[in-house]
Scaffold this active site. Structure first.
Site, PDB file in Angstrom:
ATOM      1  N   HIS A  86       0.848  -1.197   0.000  1.00 24.67           N
ATOM      2  CA  HIS A  86       0.000   0.000   0.000  1.00 24.67           C
ATOM      3  C   HIS A  86       0.884   1.246   0.000  1.00 24.67           C
ATOM      4  O   HIS A  86       1.943   1.260   0.634  1.00 24.67           O
ATOM      5  CB  HIS A  86      -0.928  -0.004   1.224  1.00 24.67           C
ATOM      6  N   GLU A 158      -4.058   2.264  -7.335  1.00 23.54           N
ATOM      7  CA  GLU A 158      -4.469   3.356  -6.440  1.00 23.54           C
ATOM      8  C   GLU A 158      -3.579   4.569  -6.685  1.00 23.54           C
ATOM      9  O   GLU A 158      -2.471   4.645  -6.130  1.00 23.54           O
ATOM     10  CB  GLU A 158      -4.300   2.934  -4.972  1.00 23.54           C
TER      11      GLU A 158
HETATM   12  P1  13P Z   1      -9.765   6.148   0.290  1.00 29.84           P
HETATM   13  O1  13P Z   1     -10.888   5.299  -0.247  1.00 29.84           O
HETATM   14  O2  13P Z   1     -10.020   6.670   1.684  1.00 29.84           O
HETATM   15  O3  13P Z   1      -9.345   7.192  -0.673  1.00 29.84           O
HETATM   16  O4  13P Z   1      -8.504   5.173   0.471  1.00 29.84           O
HETATM   17  C1  13P Z   1      -8.124   4.391  -0.583  1.00 29.84           C
HETATM   18  C2  13P Z   1      -7.124   3.433  -0.079  1.00 29.84           C
HETATM   19  O5  13P Z   1      -6.020   3.808   0.285  1.00 29.84           O
HETATM   20  C3  13P Z   1      -7.531   2.025   0.000  1.00 29.84           C
HETATM   21  O6  13P Z   1      -6.440   1.194   0.182  1.00 29.84           O
END
Ligand code: 13P
Length: 243
Positions: A86, A158
């Protein structure tokens, strides 16, 4: 059906966990993945029908690892998925590709699906280098895995600039931007490793944008942060994605 994964990060206290489980109880839970803070994993296991996931795992399966959680321990908690790499851990815990490879191998040995996160920061995006950056993040890890290990992965795209911070208003990419990068990831893995993988999108997914996001056919599901700790938000997202 999309794959819905809630990454609850370190948002909740125990009383809020109890409330979340109570307020999201439905038939849909058994098809949604929740990655709680590891402190609450056992509580979720005993008191909910969610599929469980870890937020992180140790790269070595050894007892002499103070503060770590091993893949074997996650397996005992019945975890089916675990988030690896992450952006918050890459930035704060300085996790690099070599560490991510170790984590994925330990998870594979314990039959847990790794959700490998990739995504560019704002500067990379502004330089129009997203694909180069994300491609390198993937290759640096995948080149060090066997074909079977690669085939066991789920990828989460992401973009770091789209992840909600709790303060600043959240920004999400357009559907076209997401589709473009997700297709790039799928093609790269297909062409280079001859494996086809599921790719999730993560970054400010919520009840207001979920229907629009669901129009992106290339996206196989979502990794959801902030909205995965709010019962009303999460219920709505489960309704739109899991039935
Ligand atoms: P948000 O949905 O709060 O933007 O976070 C995304 C995330 O980091 C999921 O791993």
């Amino acid at each position: 059906m999309k794959l819905v994964v809630g990454n609850q990060k370190a948002y909740l206290q125990k009383s809020e966990v109890i409330n979340f489980i109570e307020k999201t109880k439905s038939e849909l839970c058994k098809n949604a993945v929740i990655c709680p803070s590891s402190l609450y994993m056992e509580y979720f296991k005993e008191n909910s029908s969610y599929i469980l996931g870890g937020q992180n795992v140790a790269m070595l399966d050894t007892g002499t690892a103070t503060g770590e959680i091993t893949a074997k321990q996650l397996k005992e908690m019945n975890a089916k998925y675990t988030i690896v790499g992450h952006s918050e851990r890459r930035a704060n815990q300085k996790e690099d590709s070599e560490m991510l490879v170790g984590k994925i191998k330990r998870l594979y040995e314990n039959e847990i699906t790794s959700i490998l996160c990739v995504g560019e920061g704002r500067e990379v995006k502004e330089q129009d280098s997203t694909k180069d950056f994300v491609g390198k993040q993937l290759i640096d890890v995948l080149d060090n895995l066997t074909k079977e290990e690669i085939a066991s992965l789920v990828i989460a795209y992401e973009p770091v600039w789209a992840i909600s911070t709790g303060g600043a208003p959240s920004v999400t990419p357009t559907n076209e931007e997401i589709a473009d990068v997700v297709s790039y990831i799928k093609d790269l893995v297909n062409d280079k490793y001859e494996v086809s993988l599921k790719v999730l999108y993560g970054g400010s997914v919520n009840s207001k944008n979920i229907e629009t996001l669901n129009e992106i056919t290339q996206v196989d599901g979502y990794l959801i942060g902030g909205a995965s700790v709010k019962p009303d938000e999460f219920n709505y997202i489960m309704e739109k994605c899991l039935q």
